[in-house]
Design a protein around this motif. Sequence first.
Motif, mmCIF file in Angstrom:
data_model
loop_
_atom_site.group_PDB
_atom_site.id
_atom_site.type_symbol
_atom_site.label_atom_id
_atom_site.label_comp_id
_atom_site.label_asym_id
_atom_site.label_seq_id
_atom_site.Cartn_x
_atom_site.Cartn_y
_atom_site.Cartn_z
ATOM 1 N N GLY A 167 -5.736 18.298 -7.061
ATOM 2 C CA GLY A 167 -6.737 17.235 -7.165
ATOM 3 C C GLY A 167 -6.211 15.915 -7.669
ATOM 4 O O GLY A 167 -6.988 14.976 -7.848
ATOM 5 N N SER A 168 -4.903 15.795 -7.926
ATOM 6 C CA SER A 168 -4.386 14.548 -8.490
ATOM 7 C C SER A 168 -4.246 13.436 -7.448
ATOM 8 O O SER A 168 -4.298 12.263 -7.797
ATOM 9 C CB SER A 168 -3.015 14.796 -9.118
ATOM 10 N N ARG A 169 -4.031 13.793 -6.173
ATOM 11 C CA ARG A 169 -3.882 12.821 -5.087
ATOM 12 C C ARG A 169 -2.733 11.852 -5.344
ATOM 13 O O ARG A 169 -2.766 10.683 -4.934
ATOM 14 C CB ARG A 169 -5.180 12.031 -4.865
ATOM 15 N N GLU A 170 -1.686 12.307 -6.044
ATOM 16 C CA GLU A 170 -0.575 11.424 -6.372
ATOM 17 C C GLU A 170 0.224 11.029 -5.129
ATOM 18 O O GLU A 170 0.655 9.875 -5.003
ATOM 19 C CB GLU A 170 0.332 12.099 -7.400
ATOM 20 N N TRP A 171 0.414 11.958 -4.191
ATOM 21 C CA TRP A 171 1.143 11.625 -2.981
ATOM 22 C C TRP A 171 0.324 10.710 -2.069
ATOM 23 O O TRP A 171 0.872 9.835 -1.391
ATOM 24 C CB TRP A 171 1.552 12.891 -2.227
ATOM 25 N N VAL A 172 -0.982 10.886 -2.048
ATOM 26 C CA VAL A 172 -1.835 10.009 -1.246
ATOM 27 C C VAL A 172 -1.758 8.585 -1.765
ATOM 28 O O VAL A 172 -1.627 7.617 -1.005
ATOM 29 C CB VAL A 172 -3.282 10.525 -1.259
ATOM 30 N N HIS A 174 0.686 7.275 -3.522
ATOM 31 C CA HIS A 174 2.037 6.731 -3.304
ATOM 32 C C HIS A 174 2.207 6.243 -1.870
ATOM 33 O O HIS A 174 2.770 5.155 -1.654
ATOM 34 C CB HIS A 174 3.075 7.803 -3.632
ATOM 35 N N ARG A 175 1.747 7.011 -0.917
ATOM 36 C CA ARG A 175 1.909 6.601 0.481
ATOM 37 C C ARG A 175 1.016 5.414 0.832
ATOM 38 O O ARG A 175 1.345 4.608 1.702
ATOM 39 C CB ARG A 175 1.602 7.774 1.391
ATOM 40 N N ARG A 176 -0.077 5.256 0.130
ATOM 41 C CA ARG A 176 -0.960 4.133 0.393
ATOM 42 C C ARG A 176 -0.450 2.855 -0.271
ATOM 43 O O ARG A 176 -0.575 1.765 0.277
ATOM 44 C CB ARG A 176 -2.376 4.473 -0.096
ATOM 45 N N ASP A 177 0.113 2.999 -1.478
ATOM 46 C CA ASP A 177 0.595 1.824 -2.217
ATOM 47 C C ASP A 177 1.881 2.209 -2.941
ATOM 48 O O ASP A 177 1.883 2.488 -4.142
ATOM 49 C CB ASP A 177 -0.474 1.362 -3.212
ATOM 50 N N PRO A 178 3.019 2.267 -2.239
ATOM 51 C CA PRO A 178 4.264 2.707 -2.886
ATOM 52 C C PRO A 178 4.789 1.760 -3.946
ATOM 53 O O PRO A 178 5.608 2.151 -4.772
ATOM 54 C CB PRO A 178 5.244 2.807 -1.701
ATOM 55 N N VAL A 179 4.300 0.521 -3.959
ATOM 56 C CA VAL A 179 4.792 -0.441 -4.958
ATOM 57 C C VAL A 179 4.220 -0.115 -6.332
ATOM 58 O O VAL A 179 4.944 -0.080 -7.343
ATOM 59 C CB VAL A 179 4.438 -1.878 -4.529
ATOM 60 N N ASN A 180 2.921 0.114 -6.407
ATOM 61 C CA ASN A 180 2.274 0.374 -7.693
ATOM 62 C C ASN A 180 2.250 1.850 -8.081
ATOM 63 O O ASN A 180 1.994 2.178 -9.243
ATOM 64 C CB ASN A 180 0.829 -0.149 -7.649
ATOM 65 N N PRO A 182 4.701 5.067 -8.014
ATOM 66 C CA PRO A 182 6.059 5.552 -7.700
ATOM 67 C C PRO A 182 6.028 6.950 -7.082
ATOM 68 O O PRO A 182 4.987 7.619 -7.034
ATOM 69 C CB PRO A 182 6.743 5.573 -9.076
ATOM 70 N N VAL A 183 7.197 7.369 -6.627
ATOM 71 C CA VAL A 183 7.318 8.696 -6.008
ATOM 72 C C VAL A 183 7.059 9.774 -7.063
ATOM 73 O O VAL A 183 7.639 9.726 -8.155
ATOM 74 C CB VAL A 183 8.716 8.870 -5.395
ATOM 75 N N PRO A 184 6.192 10.734 -6.805
ATOM 76 C CA PRO A 184 5.964 11.821 -7.756
ATOM 77 C C PRO A 184 7.244 12.604 -8.032
ATOM 78 O O PRO A 184 8.164 12.627 -7.205
ATOM 79 C CB PRO A 184 4.906 12.694 -7.061
#
Length: 347
Positions: A167-172, A174-180, A182-184
């Motif tokens: 449920g964290s949606r961290e990869w979503v 990152h792919r939507r806004d990789p600048v703000n 970072p890569v998990p």
Amino acid sequence: MPRFDPAEFGRLLARLTPQELRQAEGLVADARKRAEAVLEIDARADAGGPAASCPRCGGDARTRWGRTRTGAQRWNCSGCGATWSGRSGTPLARVHRPDLVVALARDMIEAPQPMSCRRGAEVLGASRHSIWRWRMAIIGALKPEPDATLAGIVEADEAHQRESRKGSREWVRHRRDPVNHPVPPRLRWRAYRCRSGSAVAPPGGWRAWEKKLLAATDRAGHRAFEAIADAGQAAISGALLPVMAPDAVLCTDGFVTYERIAKDARIPHFALNAGRRTERTPRSHHINTVNALISRFRAFMQPFCGPASKNLAAYGRWHAARSNADRSYLHALRLLLASGPRANTVC
């Protein structure tokens, strides 16, 4: 509906046969289960209860003001005119069917295996999202065991649970806004192949992504299950020592951290390396009870398919509440009513 007359009801019971009386007892028990939510809510607003005074002005002068749609007693403040009930300011304040919450709490604490959210929605006739929010509110209200709960012979060991960011949606993000964003630090678990036949592992290895819980139990049926940051002395002692009685005896698997804790706290300690006793260890001192507790915890967690690690402490307390001999679903319901309201948790 005709007014209830206790005397007439007593005369009716006196005319029943033993078989009819047994049927009546079953009907009364079922009716009481449906009314338990209202009874617990009204008990909070009784004289001396936490909701006996006006929540707006704090005045004690009040009058009865009818009943809510769910049957709970409503009160009116004689000073400021505010109205309230026993569930005002609780997670059940806006629940239309509190009896379903009681039924869910009964299943969570007393059933051999709790229902899934989908199965609970089918049985109780509610949305699976509501069932999930009710369940999270109930286990979120559970508290750690009181101090000095475990007495006599206390067994302790660690349990491991794979880290999860469900449920964290961290990869979503990152792919939507990789600048703000970072890569998990690791991929999603489904991106890795099975451990048995693969050299692919997360950074740091599999052990680096395991969360730990401390399991402790005594021979009287008291359990404690708390999430700990690591297996260090500070984390284990902070979770273990408060729940142990001062005169308790500690039995562990010989992990060096427990030896240091027992030495610093001057607790009698018996170390059973690989579960084996030495010649000086009495036969009554073993760690079979805590090992069985951890085994039941693993079977209990398996249907949930890896809950989010942020909820791991609540799941551990849920399992402890199911295993404790002096806990019941009414205890969980009272803790829920005593907790504050949670935004977007119970609907």
